[in-house]
Write a protein that holds these residues in place. Structure first.
Motif, mmCIF file in Angstrom:
data_model
loop_
_atom_site.group_PDB
_atom_site.id
_atom_site.type_symbol
_atom_site.label_atom_id
_atom_site.label_comp_id
_atom_site.label_asym_id
_atom_site.label_seq_id
_atom_site.Cartn_x
_atom_site.Cartn_y
_atom_site.Cartn_z
ATOM 1 N N ALA A 167 -7.859 -12.210 -7.041
ATOM 2 C CA ALA A 167 -6.909 -11.740 -8.047
ATOM 3 C C ALA A 167 -7.470 -10.523 -8.783
ATOM 4 O O ALA A 167 -6.750 -9.578 -9.086
ATOM 5 N N GLY A 168 -8.780 -10.535 -9.075
ATOM 6 C CA GLY A 168 -9.358 -9.420 -9.817
ATOM 7 C C GLY A 168 -9.761 -8.269 -8.917
ATOM 8 O O GLY A 168 -9.638 -7.114 -9.280
ATOM 9 N N VAL A 194 -6.660 -7.427 -5.248
ATOM 10 C CA VAL A 194 -5.396 -6.898 -5.768
ATOM 11 C C VAL A 194 -5.604 -5.521 -6.378
ATOM 12 O O VAL A 194 -4.818 -4.593 -6.163
ATOM 13 N N THR A 195 -6.706 -5.380 -7.127
ATOM 14 C CA THR A 195 -7.000 -4.100 -7.756
ATOM 15 C C THR A 195 -7.113 -3.000 -6.705
ATOM 16 O O THR A 195 -6.579 -1.902 -6.876
ATOM 17 N N ILE A 196 -7.787 -3.314 -5.610
ATOM 18 C CA ILE A 196 -7.993 -2.289 -4.587
ATOM 19 C C ILE A 196 -6.677 -1.951 -3.892
ATOM 20 O O ILE A 196 -6.379 -0.781 -3.614
ATOM 21 N N VAL A 240 -3.712 -2.136 -5.261
ATOM 22 C CA VAL A 240 -2.961 -1.310 -6.217
ATOM 23 C C VAL A 240 -3.464 0.123 -6.198
ATOM 24 O O VAL A 240 -2.682 1.079 -6.217
ATOM 25 N N PHE A 241 -4.762 0.250 -6.131
ATOM 26 C CA PHE A 241 -5.366 1.579 -6.082
ATOM 27 C C PHE A 241 -4.824 2.358 -4.890
ATOM 28 O O PHE A 241 -4.421 3.518 -5.011
#
Lengths: 164, 329
Positions: free
Chosen positions: A63-64, A67-69, A71-72
């Motif tokens: 989740a941290g 997902v962040t990657i 989104v990036f």
């Protein structure tokens, strides 16, 4: 029904709904958000199975992190490029058939296994057991995974290199 | 869960949450006063003379009464959900922080991991806001935030693991118990280095000056929250300060021995609070003393300095623990 049973059904419903939404929604960014919800719900399943350590790791890595990657990647490609990328799941029905087949297969296995009615007693704290298993019997696997990640890192560096 | 019924825990969580909100409100006043003094100003003064004691309450009232503007081109659902998704993890991190022995919402045996995992979810709300606003400044800010958090998440985790290794436990209360004799910040060599790295990584994780490129008011107006107004803005602001305070509490717990020290037991929680506010003031001091640095400099600091340093430190701690055994100095 106990608290845990209710919790399980709620989490399962959220998990199924958000997983379906990941595949079916047109908006790529929304798909990622649903993915985040699905990953958090998976973490909640771990929590219901008395494994808070896996819950923490699931949150931290998936989740941290993942997902962040993702989104990036979307941010870099979509808005800044200027074109809107819609998610196209063309073979939805083929996918549904395959998913149903896998489901039937898994259930087929599960039905044959004896269902233990009572939950086996767990050691008080599973976390040290996980740690010891990772550096004990599974040490070689762990090291191999490390090598795999290094290879992935080198690959990323190779693709990201500048021409000069 | 038989010893502490669910109802009791809910009451406890309610009390902690409300105390936290008041604390967060007054921490903003503290910061404004502190910054004002550093710049030879007086700071908030008129509301609640003579020290502006009522300023946070006036601010809260003002924000609640403000018009809530939603940009027409925004992605409505995402835009409206973002402040909540941002705030919840920031408040949830306080669930595992014990304020005294036996006084806390849940003293999980994976406390530190829970803190790190939950606070990593904050980024989801952040890029939801940046994306949903449909504003190029907000989007740029969210991009920078993702960039920065990918870079500083790892060193922050590695440094937080140094006290964990020294104490031999992820449980917050056990980490404090291991520091009864000697706070980890005083642990020869390892402690001081880890504490400094922790502060730098925490500054970056909290997006404070000099690492505040994502809200850089001179170039990005206010970053990802530029389109937010009224209560939604207040929620984001609240989340940000709660996160900062939570990180300060974590620092006080991991390095400054939590409530332990040479004082009677009743003073423990107060001492813990003072230590956390002390770390907060240290961070504020840095904020008002330095200028913002460039994106590439921020990334270079993380990947070329903090990450290798924290890895080496973690390895060194591992050796020390292997030689001396875990459980305090």
């Amino acid at each position: 029904m106990t608290f845990e049973t209710v919790g399980f059904w709620v989490v399962a419903a959220v998990l199924l709904a958000s997983s379906l939404a990941v595949v079916l929604t047109k908006n790529l960014f929304h798909a990622v958000l649903y993915l985040a919800a699905a990953l958090v719900a998976t973490g909640a399943v771990f929590l219901l199975l008395d494994s808070p350590f896996l819950f923490g790791v699931q949150l931290l890595l998936y989740a941290g992190g993942v997902v962040t990657i993702v989104v990036f990647a979307i941010m870099l490609t979509e808005r800044l490029v200027g074109a809107r990328i819609a998610q196209t799941s063309r073979a939805v029905w083929h996918g549904a058939v395959v998913a149903a087949a896998v489901f039937v297969g898994v259930v087929g296995f599960l039905i044959r296994a004896p269902w233990p009615t009572a939950r086996p007693a767990l050691p008080a704290d599973l976390t040290p057991a996980i740690g010891q298993a990772l550096v004990g019997p599974f040490a070689a696997t762990l090291e191999l995974l490390g090598v795999l990640l290094v290879i992935a890192l080198l690959g990323a560096l190779y693709f990201a290199r500048t021409d000069d | 869960m038989t010893s502490s019924p669910v109802v009791w825990q809910a009451i406890e969580a309610f009390v902690v949450l409300n105390a936290l909100l008041v604390l967060v409100a007054y921490v903003t006043l503290l910061e404004r006063k502190f910054a004002a003094r550093m710049q030879s100003r007086i700071g908030p003064y008129y509301v609640g003379r003579p020290h502006g004691w009522l300023q946070p309450i006036a601010d809260a009232l003002k924000l609640m009464l403000k018009e809530d503007v939603v940009p027409t081109a925004s992605d409505r659902g995402v835009y409206n959900l973002a402040p909540i998704v941002f705030l919840v993890p920031c408040l949830l991190i306080f669930a595992t922080i014990p304020f005294a022995p036996e006084l806390g919402v849940a003293d999980l045996n994976i406390g530190v991991l829970f803190f790190l995992a939950v606070s990593s979810l904050e980024i989801v709300g952040l890029f939801m806001g940046g994306w949903g606003s449909n504003n190029k400044y907000a989007l740029l800010s969210a991009m920078r935030a993702v960039n920065q958090i990918i870079s500083y998440g790892l060193p922050f985790i590695f440094v937080a693991l140094v006290p964990v290794l020294l104490a031999g436990s992820l449980q917050m209360s056990a980490i404090v118990a291991a520091q009864q004799g000697l706070w980890f910040v005083a642990y020869p060599g390892l402690g001081q280095l880890a504490f400094v790295l922790f502060l730098v990584a925490a500054l970056a994780a909290e997006n404070r000056v000099p690492f505040d490129i994502l809200e850089a008011e001179s170039e990005l107006v206010a970053g990802f929250r530029v389109e937010y107004s009224g209560m939604k803005f207040a929620l984001i602001q609240l989340g940000e300060y709660a996160h900062m305070l939570g990180t300060s509490f974590l620092g006080a717990l991991l390095f400054l021995g939590g409530w332990s020290g040479p004082w009677p037991a009743w003073f423990g929680p107060i001492a813990f609070l003072l230590k956390a506010v002390g770390i907060f003031l240290l961070v504020t001091w840095v904020r008002w003393s330095f200028v913002r640095i460039r994106v590439d400099q921020i990334l270079a600091i993380s990947w070329k300095l903090l990450l290798p340093a924290s890895l080496v430190l973690l390895l060194a701690t591992g050796f020390v623990v292997a030689l001396r055994g875990a459980g305090g100095a």
